[in-house]
Design an enzyme around this catalytic site. Structure first.
Site, PDB file in Angstrom:
ATOM      1  N   PRO A 140       0.814  -1.218   0.000  1.00 33.63           N
ATOM      2  CA  PRO A 140       0.000   0.000   0.000  1.00 33.63           C
ATOM      3  C   PRO A 140       0.849   1.269   0.000  1.00 33.63           C
ATOM      4  O   PRO A 140       0.510   2.246  -0.679  1.00 33.63           O
ATOM      5  CB  PRO A 140      -0.822  -0.138   1.280  1.00 33.63           C
ATOM      6  CG  PRO A 140      -0.960  -1.614   1.472  1.00 33.63           C
ATOM      7  CD  PRO A 140       0.371  -2.176   1.036  1.00 33.63           C
ATOM      8  N   TYR A 141       1.955   1.269   0.746  1.00 34.37           N
ATOM      9  CA  TYR A 141       2.833   2.441   0.741  1.00 34.37           C
ATOM     10  C   TYR A 141       3.311   2.757  -0.670  1.00 34.37           C
ATOM     11  O   TYR A 141       3.189   3.893  -1.155  1.00 34.37           O
ATOM     12  CB  TYR A 141       4.049   2.220   1.645  1.00 34.37           C
ATOM     13  CG  TYR A 141       5.201   3.131   1.290  1.00 34.37           C
ATOM     14  CD1 TYR A 141       5.136   4.490   1.561  1.00 34.37           C
ATOM     15  CD2 TYR A 141       6.337   2.641   0.638  1.00 34.37           C
ATOM     16  CE1 TYR A 141       6.172   5.348   1.198  1.00 34.37           C
ATOM     17  CE2 TYR A 141       7.370   3.483   0.280  1.00 34.37           C
ATOM     18  CZ  TYR A 141       7.284   4.836   0.560  1.00 34.37           C
ATOM     19  OH  TYR A 141       8.309   5.669   0.179  1.00 34.37           O
ATOM     20  N   ALA A 142       3.873   1.741  -1.359  1.00 30.60           N
ATOM     21  CA  ALA A 142       4.376   1.965  -2.712  1.00 30.60           C
ATOM     22  C   ALA A 142       3.253   2.396  -3.641  1.00 30.60           C
ATOM     23  O   ALA A 142       3.444   3.259  -4.510  1.00 30.60           O
ATOM     24  CB  ALA A 142       5.056   0.700  -3.227  1.00 30.60           C
TER      25      ALA A 142
END
Length: 329
Positions: A140-142
């Site tokens: 999710p961060y990327a």
């Protein structure tokens, strides 16, 4: 040049601010201090608050009408946390960036540098990526970084702002003058674990030694944070050239070769008095071989390539650990 740096009290943002100062530019810091440190704003123009606070952003531009560009570093960045709380990460990294961009447009800001991530890529067979590599974020961060880049490209195509994204993997080291450094006391990356193992007299575990890399261990792209800061300054100074006539673009920042875990351990043990003992174990669930960036575009458009060695990054990380607790009271 006067530059607004969102997230300017964090590891990357504060180092970019130091590099700006050293290059004769004036940083104006905007940071909520959710993860940033007030100590990193000492002696600098600083506004505490959230990037979605339109009144605050308006006040910053009213008090500093000579701001010429924005470096957008404000973001949450811990991959496991993003898996546990994707809603929070999309809100902080995407929704707030959209609101922030609206505030910048209202105040006539025409240039933004977005501190992005090379984790948005899918690595090629040789584990390298360039700016044309497939985008396939694995967390999710990327994905928030990839979504932001797409969003910024759409905005830049129709509104009077141009946006350059800088993509990189693993920053190490610290400001050479130790003005700032990694504020996390127990970082989860391999160098952080090496430093922790050495301090505690423990064995360092290499998880996975059968990857199809040059020595079987995983590969990462460790870039000295001071080199990354220098690249942000170069992007500010060569902004028009970097965009090559476009409204938005992206540039990779990396070593061009990467570093395997075995190579990292060897470099670490070459600069410490008491080498770390190593054991090899099986891969963990979720482990990947890794990747590194090819940075030909950065050299061509920014006149940038890494100047700091891996060993220097390790030395500066160790120097920062020695003073961190005193610096961050």
């Amino acid at each position: 040049m006067k530059v607004l740096i969102s997230g300017g009290a964090g590891f990357i943002g504060s180092t970019v601010a130091s590099a700006c100062l050293d290059a004769g530019h004036t940083p104006v810091i905007l940071d909520s201090l959710v993860t940033g440190r007030r100590e990193f704003t000492e002696g600098r123009v600083f506004y505490q608050g959230d990037i979605v606070d339109g009144d605050l952003v308006d006040r910053i531009f009213a008090e500093h009408p000579d701001i010429e560009a924005v470096v957008h570093c404000a973001a949450l960045i811990v991959v496991p946390d993003s898996v546990a709380d994707p809603v929070g990460y999309y809100r902080a990294n995407v929704a707030k960036s959209l609101e922030f961009t609206g505030h910048l447009l209202r105040n006539g800001c025409e240039k933004m540098i977005f501190s992005s991530s090379a984790s948005i890529y899918r690595a090629g067979e040789d584990f390298s990526v360039d700016e044309h590599a497939d985008v396939d974020p694995q967390s999710p961060y990327a994905r928030t970084k990839a979504v932001c880049e797409g969003m910024f490209a759409d905005i830049a195509a129709s509104r009077p702002i141009r946006i350059l994204s800088l993509r990189y993997f693993n920053p190490i080291g610290a400001d050479p003058e130790l003005r700032t450094g990694l504020q996390v006391r127990n970082p989860s990356h391999a160098l952080g674990k090496l430093i922790g193992a050495q301090a505690a007299g423990e064995v360092f575990r290499i998880t996975g030694t059968h990857w199809p890399t040059r020595d079987g261990s995983g590969i990462r792209d460790y870039v000295h944070v001071w080199d990354l800061a220098a690249a942000h300054v170069a992007a500010l100074e060569r902004f028009d050239r970097a965009l090559e006539g476009g409204r938005s673009s992206a540039i990779n920042l990396g070593t061009g070769t990467g570093t395997t875990v075995r190579e990292l351990v060897a470099a670490f043990n070459s600069v410490v008095d008491r080498p770390v003992e190593v054991t090899e174990t099986e891969t963990r669930p979720g482990d990947v071989a890794g990747a590194y960036t090819r940075s030909d575009r950065a050299k061509r458009l920014l006149d940038w390539e890494p100047a700091q060695s891996l060993e220097q990054g390790i030395r500066d990380s160790l120097r920062w650990v020695e003073v961190r607790d005193q610096r961050l009271a």
